[in-house]
Design a protein around this motif. Structure first.
Motif, mmCIF file in Angstrom:
data_model
loop_
_atom_site.group_PDB
_atom_site.id
_atom_site.type_symbol
_atom_site.label_atom_id
_atom_site.label_comp_id
_atom_site.label_asym_id
_atom_site.label_seq_id
_atom_site.Cartn_x
_atom_site.Cartn_y
_atom_site.Cartn_z
ATOM 1 N N ILE A 22 1.745 2.314 -3.538
ATOM 2 C CA ILE A 22 0.666 2.652 -4.476
ATOM 3 C C ILE A 22 0.383 4.151 -4.403
ATOM 4 O O ILE A 22 0.198 4.701 -3.319
ATOM 5 N N LYS A 23 0.333 4.803 -5.546
ATOM 6 C CA LYS A 23 0.079 6.247 -5.607
ATOM 7 C C LYS A 23 -1.343 6.567 -6.048
ATOM 8 O O LYS A 23 -1.890 7.599 -5.660
ATOM 9 N N GLN A 79 -5.425 2.418 -4.074
ATOM 10 C CA GLN A 79 -5.268 2.414 -2.622
ATOM 11 C C GLN A 79 -6.567 2.016 -1.925
ATOM 12 O O GLN A 79 -6.548 1.269 -0.940
ATOM 13 N N LEU A 134 -6.418 9.006 2.653
ATOM 14 C CA LEU A 134 -7.080 8.845 1.362
ATOM 15 C C LEU A 134 -8.304 9.738 1.250
ATOM 16 O O LEU A 134 -8.587 10.303 0.189
ATOM 17 N N GLN A 151 -7.051 -1.698 -2.239
ATOM 18 C CA GLN A 151 -6.112 -2.402 -1.364
ATOM 19 C C GLN A 151 -6.573 -2.339 0.095
ATOM 20 O O GLN A 151 -6.465 -3.330 0.833
ATOM 21 N N LEU A 169 0.828 -1.211 0.000
ATOM 22 C CA LEU A 169 0.000 0.000 0.000
ATOM 23 C C LEU A 169 0.861 1.259 0.000
ATOM 24 O O LEU A 169 0.486 2.271 -0.596
ATOM 25 N N GLU A 170 2.002 1.221 0.667
ATOM 26 C CA GLU A 170 2.873 2.391 0.715
ATOM 27 C C GLU A 170 3.427 2.757 -0.663
ATOM 28 O O GLU A 170 3.747 3.917 -0.918
ATOM 29 N N TYR A 207 -4.365 5.287 6.961
ATOM 30 C CA TYR A 207 -4.365 5.351 5.503
ATOM 31 C C TYR A 207 -5.724 5.781 4.967
ATOM 32 O O TYR A 207 -5.810 6.511 3.967
#
Length: 260
Positions: free
Chosen positions: A34-35, A40, A105, A43, A31-32, A101
């Motif tokens: 993924i941009k 995201q 997001l 995930q 996940l870190e 996260y």
């Protein structure tokens, strides 16, 4: 690796929980990197499902501990409870990471609004220079009326949004509680099925043992009957020893005198 004093079921559940924890660790590392926001989000949904499975397994682990509480000694029960608390602590750390996260997001999705009808200050100055005082007053009044109407419309939209949000929140709460009850019932059913399978396996082993014993007893009885029959039919056969407790066959008697 299974710890000493743990049953077969506890060892199996512990292995499943360890697999889920490894999957969660790998998932957050992925996940870190993924941009894209949509990727995201997907995930995070996948990680949430894994955490839900992990919670269910920990509940099964706790239920099994309670069933074995009176069979194990105090040291074993203490070790199992410490292991359960360690699992809960590790799961809570992943839950906190998921919330972090999710918040980041959500912040990325804040919409930016622009008003295309705005005019520059220079255009307003040029327009005002060509108006009389009365025209300026009338224009100002119209602008204030338009502004008041826009504010009223905005308030109405905000109130409608709040009402819809309140209804949605209440519906989601009811659905969440219902889903929680369903998950708990499914967990209980799953645990009961595992127990039933264990009982069926035990019964199968007992039935197999009983069948073997019956078969051996049948063979022994058939053998004894066969020996008895052979001894009766051929009493002079010396290859078969006498059966303990059974009288030997009576030999043929000859008469000391013969009738004339």
């Amino acid at each position: 690796m299974a710890s000493s004093g743990m049953s077969e079921e506890l060892t199996e559940i512990e292995g499943q929980i360890s697999d889920v924890f490894r999957a969660l660790a790998n998932g957050f590392q992925k996940l870190e990197k993924i941009k894209d926001a949509s990727r995201q989000s997907r995930q995070l949904e996948d990680l949430t499902d894994k955490m839900r499975d992990c919670k269910r397994l920990i509940k099964e682990f706790d239920t099994e501990i309670k069933e074995l509480k009176f069979r194990n000694n105090a040291d074993t029960n203490k070790m199992l409870n410490e292991k359960k608390q360690s699992m809960i602590k590790e799961l809570n750390s992943y839950v906190a990471m998921k919330k972090k996260y999710a918040t980041n997001l959500e912040n990325k999705r804040v919409d930016m609004f622009e008003d295309p009808s705005e005019t520059s200050a220079e255009d307003n100055v040029l327009l005002a220079s060509n108006m009389t005082n009365q025209q300026l007053i009338d224009h100002g009044n119209r602008m204030m009326d338009d502004t008041d109407q826009a504010i009223d419309r905005a308030k109405k939209v905000v109130q409608e949004t709040i009402d819809v949000g309140t209804e949605t929140a209440a519906t989601l709460k009811d659905q969440t509680e219902q889903m929680s009850r369903i998950v708990n019932e499914l967990d209980s059913i799953h645990f009961s099925m595992k127990k039933a399978n264990k009982v069926v396996r035990e019964l199968g082993r007992q039935i197999a043992s009983d069948n073997c014993f019956k078969a051996m007893l049948f063979i022994i009885v058939v053998g004894i009957i066969s020996i008895v029959v052979i001894k009766i039919v051929k009493p002079q056969n010396k290859e078969i020893s006498d059966i303990p407790g059974l009288a030997p066959p009576v030999p043929n008697r000859r008469l000391l005198w013969s009738p004339k």
